[in-house]
Design a protein around this motif. Structure first.
Motif, short mmCIF file in Angstrom:
data_model
loop_
_atom_site.label_atom_id
_atom_site.label_comp_id
_atom_site.label_asym_id
_atom_site.label_seq_id
_atom_site.Cartn_x
_atom_site.Cartn_y
_atom_site.Cartn_z
N HIS A 1 0.83 -1.21 0.00
CA HIS A 1 0.00 0.00 0.00
C HIS A 1 0.86 1.25 0.00
CE1 HIS A 1 -3.25 2.76 0.89
NE2 HIS A 1 -2.55 3.22 1.92
N ILE A 2 1.96 1.22 0.78
CA ILE A 2 2.86 2.37 0.86
C ILE A 2 3.52 2.63 -0.49
CG2 ILE A 2 4.98 3.25 1.90
CD1 ILE A 2 4.19 1.77 4.46
N VAL A 3 3.95 1.55 -1.16
CA VAL A 3 4.59 1.68 -2.47
C VAL A 3 3.60 2.25 -3.48
CG1 VAL A 3 5.61 0.42 -4.40
CG2 VAL A 3 6.26 -0.16 -2.04
N ARG A 4 2.35 1.74 -3.44
CA ARG A 4 1.34 2.22 -4.37
C ARG A 4 1.05 3.70 -4.12
NH1 ARG A 4 -2.57 -0.86 -2.98
NH2 ARG A 4 -1.90 -2.63 -4.26
N SER A 5 0.97 4.08 -2.84
CA SER A 5 0.73 5.47 -2.50
C SER A 5 1.85 6.36 -3.00
CB SER A 5 0.59 5.60 -0.98
OG SER A 5 0.52 6.96 -0.60
N TYR A 6 3.09 5.89 -2.84
CA TYR A 6 4.25 6.66 -3.29
C TYR A 6 4.20 6.83 -4.81
CZ TYR A 6 9.09 8.16 -3.85
OH TYR A 6 10.21 8.87 -4.17
N ASP A 7 3.89 5.75 -5.53
CA ASP A 7 3.81 5.82 -6.99
C ASP A 7 2.71 6.78 -7.43
OD1 ASP A 7 5.89 4.06 -7.24
OD2 ASP A 7 4.63 2.30 -7.62
N ASP A 8 1.58 6.77 -6.73
CA ASP A 8 0.49 7.68 -7.06
C ASP A 8 0.93 9.13 -6.87
OD1 ASP A 8 -1.16 5.59 -7.68
OD2 ASP A 8 -2.22 5.58 -5.76
N GLU A 9 1.63 9.39 -5.79
CA GLU A 9 2.11 10.75 -5.54
C GLU A 9 3.11 11.19 -6.59
OE1 GLU A 9 3.22 11.90 -1.52
OE2 GLU A 9 2.10 10.19 -0.74
N GLN A 10 3.95 10.25 -7.04
CA GLN A 10 4.90 10.57 -8.11
C GLN A 10 4.17 10.95 -9.39
OE1 GLN A 10 7.91 7.81 -9.27
NE2 GLN A 10 9.34 8.49 -7.72
N ARG A 11 3.16 10.17 -9.74
CA ARG A 11 2.39 10.46 -10.96
C ARG A 11 1.70 11.81 -10.86
NH1 ARG A 11 1.44 4.83 -10.87
NH2 ARG A 11 -0.43 5.09 -9.58
N GLN A 12 1.15 12.09 -9.70
CA GLN A 12 0.49 13.38 -9.50
C GLN A 12 1.49 14.53 -9.60
OE1 GLN A 12 -1.52 13.01 -5.75
NE2 GLN A 12 -2.87 11.36 -6.48
N LEU A 13 2.68 14.31 -9.10
CA LEU A 13 3.72 15.33 -9.18
C LEU A 13 4.09 15.62 -10.63
CD1 LEU A 13 5.78 17.17 -7.73
CD2 LEU A 13 7.36 15.22 -7.73
N VAL A 14 4.28 14.56 -11.41
CA VAL A 14 4.59 14.73 -12.83
C VAL A 14 3.46 15.51 -13.51
CG1 VAL A 14 4.88 13.54 -15.04
CG2 VAL A 14 6.08 12.71 -13.00
N GLU A 15 2.23 15.18 -13.19
CA GLU A 15 1.09 15.88 -13.80
C GLU A 15 1.11 17.38 -13.45
OE1 GLU A 15 -2.33 13.81 -12.42
OE2 GLU A 15 -1.98 12.04 -13.69
N ARG A 16 1.46 17.70 -12.20
CA ARG A 16 1.51 19.11 -11.80
C ARG A 16 2.64 19.84 -12.51
NH1 ARG A 16 0.22 16.93 -6.71
NH2 ARG A 16 2.36 17.09 -5.94
N ILE A 17 3.77 19.17 -12.67
CA ILE A 17 4.91 19.79 -13.35
C ILE A 17 4.57 20.03 -14.82
CG2 ILE A 17 7.29 19.43 -14.12
CD1 ILE A 17 7.77 17.95 -11.45
N VAL A 18 3.94 19.04 -15.46
CA VAL A 18 3.55 19.20 -16.86
C VAL A 18 2.53 20.33 -17.01
CG1 VAL A 18 2.36 18.08 -18.79
CG2 VAL A 18 4.09 16.82 -17.50
N ALA A 19 1.57 20.41 -16.08
CA ALA A 19 0.59 21.52 -16.12
C ALA A 19 1.29 22.86 -15.97
CB ALA A 19 -0.44 21.32 -15.01
N MET A 20 2.27 22.92 -15.08
CA MET A 20 3.07 24.14 -14.91
C MET A 20 3.77 24.49 -16.23
SD MET A 20 6.34 24.63 -12.37
CE MET A 20 7.45 26.02 -12.56
N GLY A 21 4.29 23.48 -16.90
CA GLY A 21 4.97 23.70 -18.17
C GLY A 21 4.04 24.25 -19.23
N HIS A 22 2.82 23.72 -19.29
CA HIS A 22 1.86 24.22 -20.28
C HIS A 22 1.45 25.66 -19.97
CE1 HIS A 22 1.52 20.67 -22.68
NE2 HIS A 22 1.18 19.90 -21.65
N THR A 23 1.41 26.02 -18.71
CA THR A 23 1.14 27.41 -18.34
C THR A 23 2.24 28.33 -18.86
OG1 THR A 23 -0.05 26.74 -16.34
CG2 THR A 23 0.78 29.01 -16.41
N ALA A 24 3.49 27.88 -18.71
CA ALA A 24 4.62 28.68 -19.20
C ALA A 24 4.58 28.83 -20.72
CB ALA A 24 5.94 28.05 -18.76
N VAL A 25 4.22 27.75 -21.43
CA VAL A 25 4.11 27.82 -22.89
C VAL A 25 2.99 28.78 -23.29
CG1 VAL A 25 3.63 26.53 -25.00
CG2 VAL A 25 5.05 25.51 -23.24
#
Length: 231
Positions: free
Chosen positions: A2-26
């Protein structure tokens, strides 16, 4: 598990936020190019003011990355942590370059329109496309696309060099063009640097997949510092 799955989910969410930030800059970059062409000072000031939102997004992402890092990731995850710090920093600089283009457009609008504005916009759209591709490579973990972004930077360098030479020729032909052309030169340099930041994002995607494995050599075609750059 469960901890590993939670960590992976947080990583995916982080990537999504960074990509959204990138699209804002573009979007900021494209808005800056639009105000140059439309000679809209009010819109230019809004682009400059909106840069703070990107700065704040980088600060928030950095805090999120550090929270993940403190949970003791493995070697693969440490690369994700490093990329999660480096890529937002590149995006923040892209936002800065967009704001710089908008700021100079306000001064540029005091002079009569120059035909080279079209070339500046073309250069900027190539740079924006490079950033979008780099963000897609990061979102999908596509190292092949990342290498394409890195290789395509040579095309942007060529366009920048051609515009640089055209502006120098324009300045030499009529001293009245010196001031507005100088502003266009600085704006073009900002756009060329956006391409470099896209390349840096792409290289971080490679790092995510391959660690310290050396990148293939690539072509650089910025000829503005060479003696042949002068018309």
């Amino acid at each position: 598990m469960h901890i590993v799955r939670s960590y992976d989910d947080e990583q995916r969410q982080l990537v999504e936020r960074i990509v959204a930030m990138g699209h804002t800059a573009v979007a900021q970059l494209e808005a800056a190019l639009d105000v140059v062409e439309r000679r809209d000072d009010g819109a230019a000031r809004r682009v400059v003011a909106n840069d703070e939102a990107i700065d704040e997004a980088e600060r928030q992402v950095s805090q999120d990355v550090m929270r993940l890092a403190l949970r003791g990731p493995m070697a693969r995850d440490l690369r994700a942590v490093l990329a999660g710090l480096r890529i937002p920093a590149e995006i923040e600089r892209i936002g800065d370059h967009a704001a710089n283009v908008a700021k100079r457009s306000i001064v540029l609008h005091a002079a009569p329109p120059l035909p080279q504005v079209a070339g500046l916009r073309a250069l900027g759209m190539v740079a924006a496309g490079q950033v979008r591709q780099a963000l897609r490579a990061y979102a999908t973990g596509d190292d092949t696309l990342a290498l394409q972004v890195r290789d395509n930077d040579a095309r942007l360098d060529q366009q920048y060099t051609a515009l640089f030479r055209e502006l120098l020729t324009w300045m030499m032909e009529d001293p009245r063009h010196i001031t507005p052309c100088t502003h266009l030169l600085f704006m073009a340099r900002n756009l060329e640097r956006v391409g470099d930041h896209a390349t840096n994002i792409a290289e971080n995607v490679w790092f995510l997949r391959h660690g310290d494995e050396p990148l293939p050599p690539r072509d650089k075609r910025d000829g503005t510092s060479a003696p042949t750059a002068l018309p």
